[in-house]
Design a protein around this motif. Sequence first.
Motif, PDB file in Angstrom:
ATOM      1  N   ALA A  57      -3.323 -13.565   1.531  1.00  0.00           N
ATOM      2  CA  ALA A  57      -3.591 -14.798   0.944  1.00  0.00           C
ATOM      3  C   ALA A  57      -4.271 -15.800   1.680  1.00  0.00           C
ATOM      4  N   PRO A  58      -5.588 -16.309   0.848  1.00  0.00           N
ATOM      5  CA  PRO A  58      -6.310 -17.300   1.724  1.00  0.00           C
ATOM      6  C   PRO A  58      -5.332 -18.641   2.342  1.00  0.00           C
ATOM      7  N   LYS A  59      -4.538 -19.194   1.712  1.00  0.00           N
ATOM      8  CA  LYS A  59      -4.189 -20.358   2.075  1.00  0.00           C
ATOM      9  C   LYS A  59      -2.936 -20.136   3.190  1.00  0.00           C
ATOM     10  N   LEU A  60      -2.409 -18.904   3.121  1.00  0.00           N
ATOM     11  CA  LEU A  60      -1.498 -18.438   4.311  1.00  0.00           C
ATOM     12  C   LEU A  60      -2.689 -18.317   5.618  1.00  0.00           C
ATOM     13  N   ARG A  61      -3.686 -17.957   5.756  1.00  0.00           N
ATOM     14  CA  ARG A  61      -4.450 -17.783   6.508  1.00  0.00           C
ATOM     15  C   ARG A  61      -5.073 -19.023   7.185  1.00  0.00           C
ATOM     16  N   GLN A  62      -5.297 -19.903   6.090  1.00  0.00           N
ATOM     17  CA  GLN A  62      -5.576 -21.217   6.624  1.00  0.00           C
ATOM     18  C   GLN A  62      -4.300 -21.963   7.166  1.00  0.00           C
ATOM     19  N   ILE A  63      -3.294 -21.811   6.573  1.00  0.00           N
ATOM     20  CA  ILE A  63      -1.881 -22.409   7.541  1.00  0.00           C
ATOM     21  C   ILE A  63      -2.234 -21.674   8.983  1.00  0.00           C
ATOM     22  N   ALA A  64      -2.408 -20.512   8.897  1.00  0.00           N
ATOM     23  CA  ALA A  64      -2.258 -19.703  10.399  1.00  0.00           C
ATOM     24  C   ALA A  64      -3.465 -20.396  11.420  1.00  0.00           C
ATOM     25  N   ASP A  65      -4.607 -20.730  10.651  1.00  0.00           N
ATOM     26  CA  ASP A  65      -5.718 -21.497  11.584  1.00  0.00           C
ATOM     27  C   ASP A  65      -5.447 -22.782  11.699  1.00  0.00           C
ATOM     28  N   LYS A  66      -4.733 -23.419  10.947  1.00  0.00           N
ATOM     29  CA  LYS A  66      -4.216 -24.847  11.295  1.00  0.00           C
ATOM     30  C   LYS A  66      -3.080 -25.028  12.545  1.00  0.00           C
ATOM     31  N   VAL A  67      -2.092 -23.730  12.450  1.00  0.00           N
ATOM     32  CA  VAL A  67      -1.177 -23.801  13.364  1.00  0.00           C
ATOM     33  C   VAL A  67      -1.804 -23.296  14.865  1.00  0.00           C
ATOM     34  N   ALA A  68      -2.863 -22.495  14.657  1.00  0.00           N
ATOM     35  CA  ALA A  68      -3.403 -22.214  15.981  1.00  0.00           C
ATOM     36  C   ALA A  68      -4.174 -23.164  16.778  1.00  0.00           C
ATOM     37  N   SER A  69      -4.849 -24.126  16.012  1.00  0.00           N
ATOM     38  CA  SER A  69      -5.755 -25.237  16.244  1.00  0.00           C
ATOM     39  C   SER A  69      -4.787 -26.157  17.080  1.00  0.00           C
ATOM     40  N   VAL A 122       8.373 -17.176  21.377  1.00  0.00           N
ATOM     41  CA  VAL A 122       8.107 -16.922  20.066  1.00  0.00           C
ATOM     42  C   VAL A 122       8.863 -17.612  19.006  1.00  0.00           C
ATOM     43  N   GLY A 123       7.936 -18.279  18.077  1.00  0.00           N
ATOM     44  CA  GLY A 123       8.744 -18.855  16.829  1.00  0.00           C
ATOM     45  C   GLY A 123       8.238 -17.975  15.644  1.00  0.00           C
ATOM     46  N   ALA A 124       9.178 -18.083  14.338  1.00  0.00           N
ATOM     47  CA  ALA A 124       8.675 -17.461  13.420  1.00  0.00           C
ATOM     48  C   ALA A 124       8.956 -18.395  12.195  1.00  0.00           C
ATOM     49  N   ALA A 125       8.065 -18.296  11.275  1.00  0.00           N
ATOM     50  CA  ALA A 125       8.041 -19.016   9.779  1.00  0.00           C
ATOM     51  C   ALA A 125       7.863 -18.227   8.761  1.00  0.00           C
ATOM     52  N   GLY A 126       8.707 -18.250   7.703  1.00  0.00           N
ATOM     53  CA  GLY A 126       8.607 -17.246   6.524  1.00  0.00           C
ATOM     54  C   GLY A 126       8.551 -18.384   5.301  1.00  0.00           C
ATOM     55  N   GLU A 225       2.579 -32.096   4.424  1.00  0.00           N
ATOM     56  CA  GLU A 225       3.681 -32.517   5.009  1.00  0.00           C
ATOM     57  C   GLU A 225       4.617 -31.729   5.448  1.00  0.00           C
ATOM     58  N   ALA A 226       4.654 -30.665   4.752  1.00  0.00           N
ATOM     59  CA  ALA A 226       5.672 -29.364   5.206  1.00  0.00           C
ATOM     60  C   ALA A 226       5.246 -28.626   6.074  1.00  0.00           C
ATOM     61  N   HIS A 227       3.443 -28.669   6.136  1.00  0.00           N
ATOM     62  CA  HIS A 227       3.014 -27.757   7.227  1.00  0.00           C
ATOM     63  C   HIS A 227       3.155 -28.646   8.596  1.00  0.00           C
ATOM     64  N   ALA A 228       3.146 -29.913   8.573  1.00  0.00           N
ATOM     65  CA  ALA A 228       3.290 -30.855   9.763  1.00  0.00           C
ATOM     66  C   ALA A 228       4.828 -30.766  10.172  1.00  0.00           C
ATOM     67  N   ASP A 229       5.744 -30.609   9.374  1.00  0.00           N
ATOM     68  CA  ASP A 229       6.961 -30.737   9.674  1.00  0.00           C
ATOM     69  C   ASP A 229       7.287 -29.311  10.508  1.00  0.00           C
ATOM     70  N   MET A 230       6.873 -28.363   9.769  1.00  0.00           N
ATOM     71  CA  MET A 230       6.695 -27.050  10.388  1.00  0.00           C
ATOM     72  C   MET A 230       6.336 -26.824  11.928  1.00  0.00           C
ATOM     73  N   LEU A 231       5.125 -27.447  12.158  1.00  0.00           N
ATOM     74  CA  LEU A 231       4.380 -27.490  13.202  1.00  0.00           C
ATOM     75  C   LEU A 231       5.208 -28.342  14.226  1.00  0.00           C
ATOM     76  N   ASP A 232       5.562 -29.501  13.934  1.00  0.00           N
ATOM     77  CA  ASP A 232       6.311 -30.209  14.806  1.00  0.00           C
ATOM     78  C   ASP A 232       7.648 -29.867  15.200  1.00  0.00           C
ATOM     79  N   TRP A 233       8.372 -28.737  14.441  1.00  0.00           N
ATOM     80  CA  TRP A 233       9.505 -27.966  14.703  1.00  0.00           C
ATOM     81  C   TRP A 233       9.201 -27.033  16.057  1.00  0.00           C
ATOM     82  N   PHE A 234       7.841 -26.336  15.650  1.00  0.00           N
ATOM     83  CA  PHE A 234       7.497 -25.556  16.819  1.00  0.00           C
ATOM     84  C   PHE A 234       7.138 -26.120  17.946  1.00  0.00           C
ATOM     85  N   LYS A 235       6.440 -27.405  18.004  1.00  0.00           N
ATOM     86  CA  LYS A 235       6.126 -28.214  19.038  1.00  0.00           C
ATOM     87  C   LYS A 235       7.538 -28.436  20.106  1.00  0.00           C
ATOM     88  N   LYS A 236       8.299 -28.721  19.120  1.00  0.00           N
ATOM     89  CA  LYS A 236       9.520 -29.196  19.762  1.00  0.00           C
ATOM     90  C   LYS A 236      10.274 -28.089  20.835  1.00  0.00           C
TER      91      LYS A 236
END
Length: 239
Positions: A57-69, A122-126, A225-236
């Motif tokens: 799914a393209p948007k899932l891969r966009q999220i992956a790229d965002k988290v990787a950045s 390692v973190g995991a999001a689903g 907002e949800a993507h940012a919340d997810m990323l903040d959790w992993f950064k923590k």
Amino acid sequence: MSGPQCCENPPEIISGSSQQGHMTHIEVIGGLTSYTAGSLASKLAIILIADIHGYEAPKLRQIADKVASAGFYVVVPDFFYGDPYVPDTSLSAWFPNHQPVKGCEDARRVVADLKTKGASAVGAAGFCWGGMTVSKLATHGEIEAAVILHPGPLSEDDIHEIKVPTAILGAETDEYSPPEQIKKIGEILSAKPVDSFVKIYPGVVHGWTVRYKDDDEHVVRCAMEAHADMLDWFKKYLK
């Protein structure tokens, strides 16, 4: 597991070597063909587990790229082995052959492989199906943090056994995990000795974080907002 919400707004899958003009990065991690983004040199890895529509799914891969950045090595495995749910087919027939229990077994192999390759955390999001899988993965204590986004039906038994910091991001309208159930799960988590975070996003429905319409400003804003919340959790929790 059946119902219309999982099947609404299916992503436009573009199979092959490129999406949106960029070469994809495909590797085998834990025995699973996986889209990857970022560098494992960061030592911090995140597994993104797709909904029923699968890892292309393209948007899932966009999220992956965002988290990787943000400095993470991101892995999006094909937990369906080339057999994602296809619109206009029977979800009730597809689901028994793609159980989250099996997804959890596969995810544990991915985690082990990442740590063998040098990942220190390692973190995991689903998402939806992936959220159910992450809820089971988090009971093993082999990851450092978990994020569950608009999950399918969750087992309270699994929630009682969760061993890692876990965030649950839910939709205001969700037939699989309605807000009252998400809040009850939050109460279970809050009584545990691990950190937790539960948030319900207003005016959105099941699947909104990964299958939103680009022209729906409110839903897009909530997805970001949800993507940012997810990323903040992993950064923590991924250090």
